[in-house]
Design a protein around this motif. Structure first.
Motif, PDB file in Angstrom:
ATOM      1  N   LYS A 110       0.806  -1.216   0.000  1.00 25.54           N
ATOM      2  CA  LYS A 110       0.000   0.000   0.000  1.00 25.54           C
ATOM      3  C   LYS A 110       0.843   1.272   0.000  1.00 25.54           C
ATOM      4  N   LYS A 115       2.181   0.993  -4.682  1.00 31.82           N
ATOM      5  CA  LYS A 115       0.778   0.653  -4.931  1.00 31.82           C
ATOM      6  C   LYS A 115       0.305   0.961  -6.350  1.00 31.82           C
ATOM      7  N   PRO A 183       0.603  -5.312  -6.104  1.00 31.45           N
ATOM      8  CA  PRO A 183      -0.495  -4.362  -5.901  1.00 31.45           C
ATOM      9  C   PRO A 183      -1.564  -4.561  -6.974  1.00 31.45           C
ATOM     10  N   PRO A 184      -2.787  -4.120  -6.737  1.00 29.05           N
ATOM     11  CA  PRO A 184      -3.891  -4.358  -7.680  1.00 29.05           C
ATOM     12  C   PRO A 184      -3.635  -3.904  -9.122  1.00 29.05           C
ATOM     13  N   LYS A 187      -0.215  -5.763 -13.964  1.00 25.88           N
ATOM     14  CA  LYS A 187      -0.751  -6.590 -15.043  1.00 25.88           C
ATOM     15  C   LYS A 187       0.292  -7.540 -15.636  1.00 25.88           C
ATOM     16  N   ASN A 205      -0.005 -16.173  -8.641  1.00 23.48           N
ATOM     17  CA  ASN A 205      -0.568 -14.956  -9.252  1.00 23.48           C
ATOM     18  C   ASN A 205      -1.147 -15.241 -10.643  1.00 23.48           C
ATOM     19  N   GLN A 207      -3.716 -14.086 -11.943  1.00 26.98           N
ATOM     20  CA  GLN A 207      -4.498 -12.958 -12.450  1.00 26.98           C
ATOM     21  C   GLN A 207      -3.691 -12.020 -13.352  1.00 26.98           C
ATOM     22  N   GLN A 467      -8.010  -6.746 -18.217  1.00 28.82           N
ATOM     23  CA  GLN A 467      -8.648  -7.942 -17.671  1.00 28.82           C
ATOM     24  C   GLN A 467      -7.944  -9.117 -18.332  1.00 28.82           C
TER      25      GLN A 467
END
Length: 478
Positions: A110, A115, A183-184, A187, A205, A207, A467
């Motif tokens: 964070k 982040k 962190p979100p 990619k 991971n 994603q 995505q």
């Protein structure tokens, strides 16, 4: 008098123990650190610090009181009691530090400098003193203009981060925590080797997209490793690298390759930057290191002195620059090789500085002698004459494994044609046209500024994969 001596001894013990325990607590906190910045670091609170100073102060006051009243044994017992209390405080802090990594990791992710990272570079290199694979790609990642972070898995690499010239870094040596390290916004995760921990990072991971960059391009086995099948994409320099996997039986779907050239070649001057006198050329010699196994034994280091003597005999006025592979310094026979090489170099040759970059040598020399390695393909970009000393394992039957040799002058393993090759390379240079042809095959971005294709490709992946579209990763054991 005896009481004063014991008092002095006990005071020294208390002060020394206080300093030692403090140092141990600093080391425990440092070992638990998970980030290069202030976030992700456990530390003593002001209350903890006051407690420790208070215990030490009260102990010293009590020692002074006892020496006034008398009693050497009481001094010693109080000193032992202090050490016991101080050790307990240290042990509690160390346990707290060790158990805090998950929370520290959560805080680190964070942190403002981490982040926003859209790209991560995962680096594991247990045997490497420096994170050199990451350092090789740092300028290329910086050129993207997108926030990125380094994810480290070995403690000794953390020391290289924290400065303004390096990206923020997170250290996670426990693979069970890999799932919480990104962190979100992230990619893409890049890798530059096939370390064992890479698999755990990929599995933790799903994603994000995982991209293998490697740390060089060569005809050696690491450049067509079956382990490369586990990544979503493989970035390669050119079509030659794609064909190398296929020709060696490592089947990766064509659509998972991305041809990006070698961004690092921006540091190489393409084409001769001066017209040299063929009777007094600057000749570089960069043998690779001696491998551990027979199938990776490509080095001419054991014949280096003879190669240099051959240069002297053929071109007496040549200036020779010798740079061994960094791992050669750890060779058990290095002292013997170095003595012979130094004698052969004489007054007109020199060892390149250990800190010098290979690209510096490429730009300095007129001709380069090397072995089958990434140096061979890197130097090909310069357009200058390239001479390769063949290994004993090279035969006409396995020549197909080494397509890069098609652009080089080849010296047989026994060095019997060394004189002939040196003369050709430093005079008429009949391989010039062949090198140009091989450059186009080896470097998919030939004719474009190095790094341009890399930036375009990464930007496209970031744009297309907000995505993630999952790909079916092949099992390298199949």
């Amino acid at each position: 008098m005896a009481d004063l001596i014991v008092f002095g001894f006990c005071v020294a013990i208390v002060i020394g123990a206080s300093a030692w325990f403090h140092r141990q607590e600093v080391m425990a906190a440092d070992a638990a650190r998970v980030a290069s910045g202030p976030a992700g670091c456990v530390a003593l609170s002001s209350t903890d610090t006051r407690l420790r100073l208070g215990v030490a102060g009260l102990t010293l006051i009590a020692l002074l009181g006892i020496v006034v009243l008398g009693g050497s044994w009481a001094l010693l017992l109080l000193t032992v009691a202090y050490i016991g209390i101080r050790y307990s405080l240290f042990a509690l802090f160390r346990q707290h530090a060790q158990s805090s990594q998950l929370g520290l990791l959560f805080d680190a992710v964070k942190a403002p400098e981490i982040k926003q990272a859209e790209i991560a570079f995962f680096f594991s290199g247990i045997d490497l003193a420096e994170p050199q694979h990451l350092q090789m790609w740092k300028a290329s990642l910086d050129s993207l203009g997108r926030p990125w972070l380094a994810v480290l898995s070995e403690v000794h690499h953390r020391a290289f981060f924290g400065g303004d010239d390096m990206p923020p870094a997170i250290l996670v040596n426990d693979a069970s925590l890999f799932g919480g390290v990104l962190p979100p916004p992230t990619k893409l995760v890049f890798y530059a080797n096939n370390a064992q921990k890479n698999r755990a990072m990929i599995a933790a991971n799903p994603q994000v997209l995982h991209v293998q960059l490697l740390h060089g391009d060569s005809d050696e086995p690491p450049s067509y490793s079956v382990l490369t099948k586990i990544y979503d994409f493989v970035f390669v320099a050119g079509q030659m690298a794609v064909d190398r996997y296929r020709d060696n039986g490592v089947i990766i779907p064509e659509e998972r390759f991305r041809i990006v050239g070698r961004p690092q070649f921006a540091a190489i001057k393409s084409g001769p930057d001066r017209v040299h006198d063929g009777t007094a050329p600057i000749i570089g010699y960069m043998p690779t290191w001696r491998g551990f196994y027979e199938d990776s034994q490509f080095s001419s280091l054991d014949r280096a002195a003879r190669v240099i003597e051959g240069i002297r005999e053929t071109t007496p006025n040549a200036k020779i620059v010798f740079k061994p592979h960094p791992l050669s310094y750890k060779d058990p026979d290095w002292a013997r090789y170095k003595a012979a090489i130094t004698a052969a170099l004489g007054p007109h040759g020199r060892f390149a500085d250990q800190a010098s970059e290979p690209f510096d040598i490429y730009n300095e020399v007129d001709t380069l002698i090397t072995d089958i390695s990434s140096v061979m393909i890197d130097f090909l970009f310069s357009g200058k004459p390239l001479i390769v000393v063949l290994p004993e394992l090279y035969t006409s039957e396995n020549a197909w494994r080494y397509p890069s040799l098609g652009a080089a002058y080849l010296v047989d393993a026994k060095l019997e044609n060394l004189t002939e090759i040196l003369t050709a390379a430093n005079t008429d240079d009949p391989m010039r046209a062949k090198r140009l042809e091989m450059q186009k095959y080896a470097f998919g971005d030939y004719g474009r500024p190095p790094g341009e294709a890399f930036v375009e490709t990464v930007q496209a992946l970031l744009g297309e994969n907000a995505q993630k579209q999952l790909t079916e990763r092949a099992n390298p054991d199949e």
